[in-house]
Scaffold this active site. Sequence first.
Site, PDB file in Angstrom:
ATOM      1  CB  CYS A   1      65.877 -44.705 -19.319  1.00  0.00           C
ATOM      2  SG  CYS A   1      66.848 -46.236 -19.556  1.00  0.00           S
TER       3      CYS A   1
ATOM      4  CG  ASP B   1      65.158 -51.132 -24.947  1.00  0.00           C
ATOM      5  OD1 ASP B   1      63.854 -51.706 -25.002  1.00  0.00           O
ATOM      6  OD2 ASP B   1      65.570 -50.768 -26.454  1.00  0.00           O
TER       7      ASP B   1
ATOM      8  CB  CYS C   1      63.942 -46.992 -21.411  1.00  0.00           C
ATOM      9  SG  CYS C   1      64.831 -48.338 -22.216  1.00  0.00           S
ATOM     10  CG  ASP C   2      67.564 -47.926 -26.047  1.00  0.00           C
ATOM     11  OD1 ASP C   2      67.412 -47.024 -25.065  1.00  0.00           O
ATOM     12  OD2 ASP C   2      68.100 -48.759 -26.346  1.00  0.00           O
ATOM     13  CE  LYS C   3      64.078 -50.359 -29.569  1.00  0.00           C
ATOM     14  NZ  LYS C   3      64.736 -50.320 -28.524  1.00  0.00           N
TER      15      LYS C   3
ATOM     16  CB  CYS D   1      72.197 -47.157 -21.555  1.00  0.00           C
ATOM     17  SG  CYS D   1      71.516 -47.858 -20.809  1.00  0.00           S
TER      18      CYS D   1
ATOM     19  CD  GLU E   1      67.682 -52.763 -28.752  1.00  0.00           C
ATOM     20  OE1 GLU E   1      68.500 -52.916 -27.576  1.00  0.00           O
ATOM     21  OE2 GLU E   1      67.138 -52.039 -29.313  1.00  0.00           O
TER      22      GLU E   1
ATOM     23  CB  SER F   1      72.005 -53.057 -27.818  1.00  0.00           C
ATOM     24  OG  SER F   1      72.258 -51.914 -27.362  1.00  0.00           O
TER      25      SER F   1
END
Length: 578
Positions: free
Chosen positions: A63, A95, A136-138, A208, A462, A488
């Site tokens: 990511c 993650d 990435c996610d956060k 992702c 998650e 997730s």
Amino acid sequence: MSQQPQDPEQREGKPDDLPSNEVTEGTEKAPHRAMFRAMGYDDEDLSSPMVGVANPAADITPCNVHLDDVAESAYDGIDEGEGMPIEFGTITISDAISMGTEGMKASLISREVIADSVELVAFGERMDGLVTIGGCDKNMPGMMMASIRTDLPSVFCYGGSIMPGEHDGREVTIQNVFEGVGAVADGDMTEDELDDLERNACPGAGSCGGMFTANTMASISEALGFAPLGSASPPAEDESRYEVAREAGELAVEVVQERRKPSDFLTRESFENAIALQVAVGGSTNAVLHLLAMAAEAGVELDIEDFNRISARTPKIADLQPGGEKVMNDLHEVGGVPVVLRELLDADLLHGDALTVTGETMADAIEAYDPPAISDLDADFLETVDDPIHERGAIRILTGNLAPGGAVIKITGEDHLHHEGPVRIFEDEENAMAYVQEGNVESGDVIGIRNEGPQGGPGMREMLGVTSAVAGQGHAEDVALFTDGRFSGATRGFSIGHVAPEAYVGGPIAALEDGDTITIDIDDLELSVDLTDEEIERRLDERDLPEPNYTNGVLAKYGQMFDSAANGAVTNPGAKQD
């Protein structure tokens, strides 16, 4: 950086109300300027708005592995826009790589560390504006939270998503690999096939690919007005991704010059627009947590029940992974997020008068972008509001005596779901995962996982491994899972997260015993246990108070600071609810 020297007197043309003047202007700031000159900055730079480029590049995750290149393009855009670009770094957590391990407890904490660190650098170095980059996610909520806290003119720039891989003649993502683990345990996939899937699912850089948390938050950045329209969907390794970053840099100088701050465009209406997009595309449940946190940071009144209200009026019109087969690149190829926003606006499901970072209203921005109408597209994963995939949006908030503070589910399959049965309760993710992998799961089971909340975990892990193992064994729609932790953005099926209050602080989930009858009713928005209030209170009174899992270091510190998931699990004292 500019290389031609400029008469120092020209610095007088720089507006005198910019924070950077505190470190660039006046005779007494000669030592400060000397430090900048050591890094190659010259008079022209020092007479320009100072714009920070917050870059979480790292070799930790695909990511973020390419974000140095994205940041370089943003840097160039600032320079070309006659700003003074200053790049600095911050952290990230993968993650997907930490999933299923103790390390996943760091993920939500990383959102707070990112926000804290970017806020600190911007404050300490007296920056005038920001380009914040996320992979990435956060990263995404953390970066936007930092912009909100500083209230500096800011532009958010996404690093882009990974292209789908190919396995057995079909497109695949990391979700398929996680579910493949469960399929191997159930005997429905060989280890050799899983090995081939593993080697082909992630072909390069980027987040992702499905409408998981990263792509959900990137899409939401457009709906909120934090990023220009069309900026979320270009793939990570596409040349258009770097053009987006360059334009973000140019825009950042403009918003500094125009003094256009997050507080000027972030309103309740913009957050409602973000929720409408989330529920229309089947976005991640994590976006509930992050939007609540961002609204709290912005001082915008937003309640977890607002997600139900908006989901009730906003149909689901996009069928993307994890519920469907298509990924972010498929959406990009037909026009990106603005296609969905136009459909919602035309149906009067968006606040068209909400402002954006460009200074335009959302309606004007959509008109200027001119995305195609869904009805004119040959896209089998997009439907119109008049003929939607589901009449209601994908996100539901369940309440009841088991979750008086709410719990979150994303509907990816059947629209009418009711489940009732005895619970098998687990004290942590590891024991639940072992139970599933041993092949103990049967149709109709109810699995509860507690002590994974913001404070109890700490960090609200998650648990894609557990839900994917259940799905991989063919039980995505007939086995229910609930937890005070998170599932997730790639989770699908009957999975309920964010149960609040959490077990650690004495929520009703802490009172559960194996065999208690759980009722889950999606139509009635209910998550309850067949116990009286008196019995729940008696059990809670008799339980041993839990000891913290960590008493030292960053997990202990942030574990003590987290607020309830119902309020976004914020740690900033100024954002917490009384």
